[in-house]
Write a protein that holds these residues in place. Structure first.
Motif, PDB file in Angstrom:
ATOM      1  N   PHE A 134      -1.086 -50.340   7.489  1.00  0.00           N
ATOM      2  CA  PHE A 134      -1.678 -50.809   6.562  1.00  0.00           C
ATOM      3  C   PHE A 134      -2.886 -49.785   5.272  1.00  0.00           C
ATOM      4  CE2 PHE A 134      -1.029 -53.831   9.451  1.00  0.00           C
ATOM      5  CZ  PHE A 134      -0.766 -55.352   8.946  1.00  0.00           C
ATOM      6  N   ALA A 135      -2.462 -49.901   4.117  1.00  0.00           N
ATOM      7  CA  ALA A 135      -3.424 -49.285   3.754  1.00  0.00           C
ATOM      8  C   ALA A 135      -4.635 -50.465   3.209  1.00  0.00           C
ATOM      9  CB  ALA A 135      -2.802 -48.308   2.097  1.00  0.00           C
ATOM     10  N   ASP A 136      -5.698 -49.957   3.432  1.00  0.00           N
ATOM     11  CA  ASP A 136      -7.070 -50.507   2.523  1.00  0.00           C
ATOM     12  C   ASP A 136      -7.377 -49.639   1.101  1.00  0.00           C
ATOM     13  OD1 ASP A 136      -6.759 -52.672   4.537  1.00  0.00           O
ATOM     14  OD2 ASP A 136      -7.704 -50.727   5.918  1.00  0.00           O
ATOM     15  N   VAL A 137      -8.159 -50.219   0.277  1.00  0.00           N
ATOM     16  CA  VAL A 137      -8.267 -48.628  -0.425  1.00  0.00           C
ATOM     17  C   VAL A 137      -9.007 -50.118  -1.249  1.00  0.00           C
ATOM     18  CG1 VAL A 137      -8.071 -48.321  -2.949  1.00  0.00           C
ATOM     19  CG2 VAL A 137      -5.768 -48.415  -1.602  1.00  0.00           C
ATOM     20  N   LEU A 138     -10.462 -48.870  -1.834  1.00  0.00           N
ATOM     21  CA  LEU A 138     -11.629 -49.442  -2.420  1.00  0.00           C
ATOM     22  C   LEU A 138     -12.340 -48.577  -3.746  1.00  0.00           C
ATOM     23  CD1 LEU A 138     -14.816 -51.060  -2.071  1.00  0.00           C
ATOM     24  CD2 LEU A 138     -15.506 -49.934  -1.085  1.00  0.00           C
ATOM     25  N   ALA A 139     -11.744 -49.309  -4.543  1.00  0.00           N
ATOM     26  CA  ALA A 139     -12.069 -47.929  -5.939  1.00  0.00           C
ATOM     27  C   ALA A 139     -12.894 -48.946  -6.835  1.00  0.00           C
ATOM     28  CB  ALA A 139     -10.474 -48.733  -6.520  1.00  0.00           C
ATOM     29  N   LEU A 140     -13.171 -48.055  -7.683  1.00  0.00           N
ATOM     30  CA  LEU A 140     -14.823 -47.784  -9.043  1.00  0.00           C
ATOM     31  C   LEU A 140     -13.639 -48.182  -9.603  1.00  0.00           C
ATOM     32  CD1 LEU A 140     -17.709 -46.911  -7.848  1.00  0.00           C
ATOM     33  CD2 LEU A 140     -16.966 -49.319  -7.628  1.00  0.00           C
ATOM     34  N   GLY A 141     -13.660 -48.514 -11.306  1.00  0.00           N
ATOM     35  CA  GLY A 141     -12.491 -48.343 -12.416  1.00  0.00           C
ATOM     36  C   GLY A 141     -13.002 -48.235 -13.430  1.00  0.00           C
ATOM     37  N   PHE A 142     -12.888 -47.390 -14.818  1.00  0.00           N
ATOM     38  CA  PHE A 142     -13.194 -47.530 -16.268  1.00  0.00           C
ATOM     39  C   PHE A 142     -11.544 -47.423 -16.852  1.00  0.00           C
ATOM     40  CE2 PHE A 142     -13.949 -45.389 -20.318  1.00  0.00           C
ATOM     41  CZ  PHE A 142     -14.927 -46.022 -20.689  1.00  0.00           C
ATOM     42  N   THR A 143     -11.644 -49.163 -17.864  1.00  0.00           N
ATOM     43  CA  THR A 143     -10.591 -49.200 -18.856  1.00  0.00           C
ATOM     44  C   THR A 143     -11.664 -49.461 -20.018  1.00  0.00           C
ATOM     45  OG1 THR A 143     -11.291 -51.697 -18.829  1.00  0.00           O
ATOM     46  CG2 THR A 143      -9.549 -50.724 -16.879  1.00  0.00           C
ATOM     47  N   ALA A 144     -10.136 -48.853 -21.064  1.00  0.00           N
ATOM     48  CA  ALA A 144     -10.004 -48.603 -23.060  1.00  0.00           C
ATOM     49  C   ALA A 144      -9.621 -49.026 -23.132  1.00  0.00           C
ATOM     50  CB  ALA A 144     -11.021 -47.260 -23.309  1.00  0.00           C
ATOM     51  N   GLY A 145      -9.799 -49.652 -24.049  1.00  0.00           N
ATOM     52  CA  GLY A 145      -8.217 -50.967 -24.564  1.00  0.00           C
ATOM     53  C   GLY A 145      -8.516 -50.683 -26.077  1.00  0.00           C
ATOM     54  N   TYR A 146      -7.301 -50.528 -26.690  1.00  0.00           N
ATOM     55  CA  TYR A 146      -7.110 -50.812 -28.163  1.00  0.00           C
ATOM     56  C   TYR A 146      -5.756 -51.917 -27.840  1.00  0.00           C
ATOM     57  CZ  TYR A 146      -4.122 -49.053 -32.127  1.00  0.00           C
ATOM     58  OH  TYR A 146      -4.080 -48.915 -33.765  1.00  0.00           O
ATOM     59  N   ASP A 147      -6.145 -52.989 -28.917  1.00  0.00           N
ATOM     60  CA  ASP A 147      -4.385 -53.506 -29.869  1.00  0.00           C
ATOM     61  C   ASP A 147      -4.489 -54.586 -27.884  1.00  0.00           C
ATOM     62  OD1 ASP A 147      -3.150 -55.434 -30.559  1.00  0.00           O
ATOM     63  OD2 ASP A 147      -1.627 -53.881 -31.430  1.00  0.00           O
ATOM     64  N   ASN A 148      -3.137 -54.671 -27.427  1.00  0.00           N
ATOM     65  CA  ASN A 148      -2.873 -55.129 -26.570  1.00  0.00           C
ATOM     66  C   ASN A 148      -3.377 -54.261 -25.231  1.00  0.00           C
ATOM     67  OD1 ASN A 148      -3.052 -58.290 -27.401  1.00  0.00           O
ATOM     68  ND2 ASN A 148      -0.660 -57.329 -28.130  1.00  0.00           N
ATOM     69  N   PHE A 149      -2.875 -53.446 -25.410  1.00  0.00           N
ATOM     70  CA  PHE A 149      -2.841 -51.774 -24.970  1.00  0.00           C
ATOM     71  C   PHE A 149      -4.930 -51.934 -23.985  1.00  0.00           C
ATOM     72  CE2 PHE A 149       0.605 -50.918 -27.262  1.00  0.00           C
ATOM     73  CZ  PHE A 149       1.549 -50.460 -26.274  1.00  0.00           C
ATOM     74  N   ARG A 150      -4.669 -51.143 -22.548  1.00  0.00           N
ATOM     75  CA  ARG A 150      -5.384 -51.134 -22.288  1.00  0.00           C
ATOM     76  C   ARG A 150      -5.315 -49.300 -20.779  1.00  0.00           C
ATOM     77  NH1 ARG A 150      -7.372 -54.939 -18.037  1.00  0.00           N
ATOM     78  NH2 ARG A 150      -8.156 -55.989 -19.413  1.00  0.00           N
ATOM     79  N   PHE A 151      -6.540 -49.032 -21.134  1.00  0.00           N
ATOM     80  CA  PHE A 151      -5.968 -47.406 -20.929  1.00  0.00           C
ATOM     81  C   PHE A 151      -6.906 -47.217 -19.175  1.00  0.00           C
ATOM     82  CE2 PHE A 151      -5.026 -47.508 -24.627  1.00  0.00           C
ATOM     83  CZ  PHE A 151      -3.543 -45.986 -24.969  1.00  0.00           C
TER      84      PHE A 151
END
Length: 221
Positions: free
Chosen positions: A170-187
């Protein structure tokens, strides 16, 4: 113009016309999809990501990895301040592992000297994973957002090491993230910590602990 040349030109023109028709059809299809997306936002997003990482500093072993994920997001609820999403991520993970502290293999282990020699060699480890996660997102304005992600999923590893048996884990993951969007895309940029073990289903279950960072892009359907 000879008959053969005329026939060749006609065939070439027909191919060009068919190609132009296909391109026009694709452009129309994308335009319709874009208009539909503007009329009603879908709750689904698809994406891809790439990441890499290494073990937390220790004297027992090394583990370096890089990985690729396909991603499917589904928004299950939105409130005034938060969005709640489910995230499914098939993953292939390429690792390199080496035992540093050969005393980790105890003398009471069967054929311990042979296993010490085997495990202290640098090994390629491949993992096939299905991550299933829950994500809480905090939008910042109309473009950016922060989120917390927790995921767990089954995996198959193709290599036995002193820390984990070959096969199911099994793989257990804990993450924090940041996103920036443009039109229908998200980076997306996502630092995370990851633990892999087999929950005692194999003879070896010390597992690996790594810190990772990944970069992704997704598209709203």
């Amino acid at each position: 113009m000879k008959a053969g040349s005329f026939f060749y030109v006609c065939i070439a023109n027909q191919k060009h016309i068919m190609l132009l028709k296909r391109i026009f059809f694709i452009l129309v299809l994308f335009a319709v999809m874009h208009l539909k997306a503007q009329e009603k936002s879908s709750k689904y997003r698809i994406g891809l990501s790439y990441g890499f990482g290494s073990e937390f500093s220790n004297t027992d072993y090394t583990f370096e990895n890089h990985f690729y994920k396909a991603q499917l997001y589904y928004e299950i609820k939105e409130t005034k301040n938060f969005k709640y999403e489910i995230l499914v991520q098939p993953e292939i993970n390429f690792g390199k592992h080496q035992l540093l502290n050969f005393y980790f293999v105890k003398p009471e282990t069967s054929n311990y000297q042979q296993k010490r020699d085997e495990y202290t060699r640098l090994k390629d480890v491949r993992e096939y994973v299905l991550n299933c996660g829950f994500l809480v997102r905090k939008p910042i304005g109309k473009v950016c957002s922060f989120y917390v992600l927790g995921s767990v999923g089954p995996l198959i590893t193709d290599t036995e090491t002193e820390r984990m048996s070959k096969g199911f884990a099994f793989a257990d993951v804990l993450a924090l993230g940041f996103t920036a969007g443009y039109d229908n895309f998200r980076f997306d940029i996502r630092p995370s910590v990851r633990h892999v073990s087999n929950a005692g289903l194999g003879s070896s279950n010390a597992g690996y602990n790594t810190k990772n960072i990944e970069f992704g892009i997704s598209y709203q359907l």
